[in-house]
Write a protein that holds these residues in place. Structure first.
Motif, PDB file in Angstrom:
ATOM      1  N   LYS A 173       0.846  -1.191   0.000  1.00 36.53           N
ATOM      2  CA  LYS A 173       0.000   0.000   0.000  1.00 36.53           C
ATOM      3  C   LYS A 173       0.880   1.239   0.000  1.00 36.53           C
ATOM      4  O   LYS A 173       1.785   1.372   0.812  1.00 36.53           O
ATOM      5  N   THR A 174       0.636   2.115  -0.920  1.00 37.18           N
ATOM      6  CA  THR A 174       1.357   3.383  -0.951  1.00 37.18           C
ATOM      7  C   THR A 174       0.343   4.511  -0.909  1.00 37.18           C
ATOM      8  O   THR A 174      -0.727   4.424  -1.496  1.00 37.18           O
ATOM      9  N   THR A 175       0.684   5.532  -0.205  1.00 37.29           N
ATOM     10  CA  THR A 175      -0.198   6.694  -0.135  1.00 37.29           C
ATOM     11  C   THR A 175       0.302   7.743  -1.109  1.00 37.29           C
ATOM     12  O   THR A 175       1.503   7.890  -1.338  1.00 37.29           O
ATOM     13  N   ALA A 176      -0.629   8.425  -1.687  1.00 32.90           N
ATOM     14  CA  ALA A 176      -0.269   9.493  -2.623  1.00 32.90           C
ATOM     15  C   ALA A 176       0.213  10.691  -1.825  1.00 32.90           C
ATOM     16  O   ALA A 176      -0.504  11.226  -0.994  1.00 32.90           O
ATOM     17  N   THR A 177       1.438  11.074  -2.055  1.00 29.60           N
ATOM     18  CA  THR A 177       1.970  12.239  -1.364  1.00 29.60           C
ATOM     19  C   THR A 177       1.931  13.434  -2.288  1.00 29.60           C
ATOM     20  O   THR A 177       2.086  13.315  -3.499  1.00 29.60           O
ATOM     21  N   SER A 178       1.718  14.563  -1.698  1.00 27.32           N
ATOM     22  CA  SER A 178       1.639  15.793  -2.463  1.00 27.32           C
ATOM     23  C   SER A 178       2.995  16.483  -2.464  1.00 27.32           C
ATOM     24  O   SER A 178       3.789  16.331  -1.544  1.00 27.32           O
ATOM     25  N   LEU A 179       3.258  17.235  -3.472  1.00 32.04           N
ATOM     26  CA  LEU A 179       4.506  17.969  -3.569  1.00 32.04           C
ATOM     27  C   LEU A 179       4.352  19.408  -3.097  1.00 32.04           C
ATOM     28  O   LEU A 179       5.185  20.245  -3.376  1.00 32.04           O
ATOM     29  N   ILE A 228       2.931  19.884   3.071  1.00 34.04           N
ATOM     30  CA  ILE A 228       1.488  19.759   3.273  1.00 34.04           C
ATOM     31  C   ILE A 228       1.045  18.416   2.721  1.00 34.04           C
ATOM     32  O   ILE A 228       1.266  18.120   1.541  1.00 34.04           O
ATOM     33  N   THR A 229       0.415  17.597   3.549  1.00 35.13           N
ATOM     34  CA  THR A 229      -0.055  16.297   3.104  1.00 35.13           C
ATOM     35  C   THR A 229      -1.308  16.452   2.264  1.00 35.13           C
ATOM     36  O   THR A 229      -1.996  17.474   2.314  1.00 35.13           O
ATOM     37  N   THR A 230      -1.611  15.415   1.496  1.00 40.91           N
ATOM     38  CA  THR A 230      -2.774  15.437   0.615  1.00 40.91           C
ATOM     39  C   THR A 230      -4.052  15.543   1.434  1.00 40.91           C
ATOM     40  O   THR A 230      -4.222  14.851   2.426  1.00 40.91           O
ATOM     41  N   CYS A 243      -0.434  25.760   5.295  1.00 37.54           N
ATOM     42  CA  CYS A 243      -0.641  24.498   5.999  1.00 37.54           C
ATOM     43  C   CYS A 243      -1.605  24.644   7.169  1.00 37.54           C
ATOM     44  O   CYS A 243      -2.238  23.670   7.572  1.00 37.54           O
ATOM     45  N   SER A 244      -1.736  25.833   7.731  1.00 38.04           N
ATOM     46  CA  SER A 244      -2.575  26.009   8.917  1.00 38.04           C
ATOM     47  C   SER A 244      -3.154  27.418   8.938  1.00 38.04           C
ATOM     48  O   SER A 244      -2.750  28.292   8.169  1.00 38.04           O
ATOM     49  N   SER A 245      -4.089  27.618   9.862  1.00 39.88           N
ATOM     50  CA  SER A 245      -4.664  28.951  10.007  1.00 39.88           C
ATOM     51  C   SER A 245      -3.635  29.927  10.571  1.00 39.88           C
ATOM     52  O   SER A 245      -3.698  31.131  10.309  1.00 39.88           O
ATOM     53  N   LYS A 246      -2.653  29.410  11.304  1.00 38.74           N
ATOM     54  CA  LYS A 246      -1.577  30.244  11.837  1.00 38.74           C
ATOM     55  C   LYS A 246      -0.782  30.875  10.699  1.00 38.74           C
ATOM     56  O   LYS A 246      -0.519  32.083  10.695  1.00 38.74           O
ATOM     57  N   CYS A 247      -0.431  30.064   9.717  1.00 40.20           N
ATOM     58  CA  CYS A 247       0.313  30.574   8.560  1.00 40.20           C
ATOM     59  C   CYS A 247      -0.553  31.493   7.709  1.00 40.20           C
ATOM     60  O   CYS A 247      -0.086  32.505   7.199  1.00 40.20           O
ATOM     61  N   LYS A 248      -1.817  31.152   7.573  1.00 37.46           N
ATOM     62  CA  LYS A 248      -2.737  31.962   6.779  1.00 37.46           C
ATOM     63  C   LYS A 248      -2.895  33.357   7.379  1.00 37.46           C
ATOM     64  O   LYS A 248      -2.844  34.364   6.669  1.00 37.46           O
ATOM     65  N   LYS A 249      -3.052  33.434   8.704  1.00 33.11           N
ATOM     66  CA  LYS A 249      -3.213  34.721   9.370  1.00 33.11           C
ATOM     67  C   LYS A 249      -1.945  35.553   9.301  1.00 33.11           C
ATOM     68  O   LYS A 249      -1.999  36.763   9.091  1.00 33.11           O
ATOM     69  N   ASN A 250      -0.781  34.898   9.488  1.00 36.01           N
ATOM     70  CA  ASN A 250       0.486  35.628   9.420  1.00 36.01           C
ATOM     71  C   ASN A 250       0.757  36.153   8.021  1.00 36.01           C
ATOM     72  O   ASN A 250       1.344  37.217   7.855  1.00 36.01           O
TER      73      ASN A 250
END
Length: 71
Positions: free
Chosen positions: A3-9, A19-21, A38-45
Motif C-alpha cells: 500500500k502506498t499513499t499518494a503524497t503531495s509535492l 502539506i499532506t494530501t 498548511c494552517s490557520s496560523k500561517c494563513k493569518k500571518n
C-alpha cells in the motif's frame, strides 16, 4: 502488493513545511499565483498580519542574524 499513499509535492507558502494530501488551504490570487498554507496560523500571518517569514524563528525560511540586503 504494498500500500502506498499518494503524497503531495506542496509546501506551505509561508513557513515552508510539507502539506499532506487533503490538508491545507489554497489561495488563488488575481494574477493566477497559487498560495498553499498548511494552517490557520500561517494563513493569518501571511494575509492578515502581513509578516515576513524570514523574520520568524518558527519558519524554515528564517534567516539567522537578520535580513541581509544589498546596497
Amino acid at each position: 502488493m504494498s500500500k502506498t499513499t499518494a503524497t503531495s509535492l506542496r509546501n506551505c507558502f509561508f513557513c515552508g513545511r510539507h502539506i499532506t494530501t487533503g490538508h491545507g488551504v489554497m489561495l488563488v490570487r488575481n494574477d493566477g499565483q497559487v498560495q498553499w498554507t498548511c494552517s490557520s496560523k500561517c494563513k493569518k500571518n501571511l494575509r492578515v498580519l502581513q509578516r515576513d517569514a524570514r523574520k520568524l524563528k518558527w519558519t524554515s525560511r528564517y534567516v539567522k542574524g537578520g535580513l541581509r540586503m544589498k546596497k
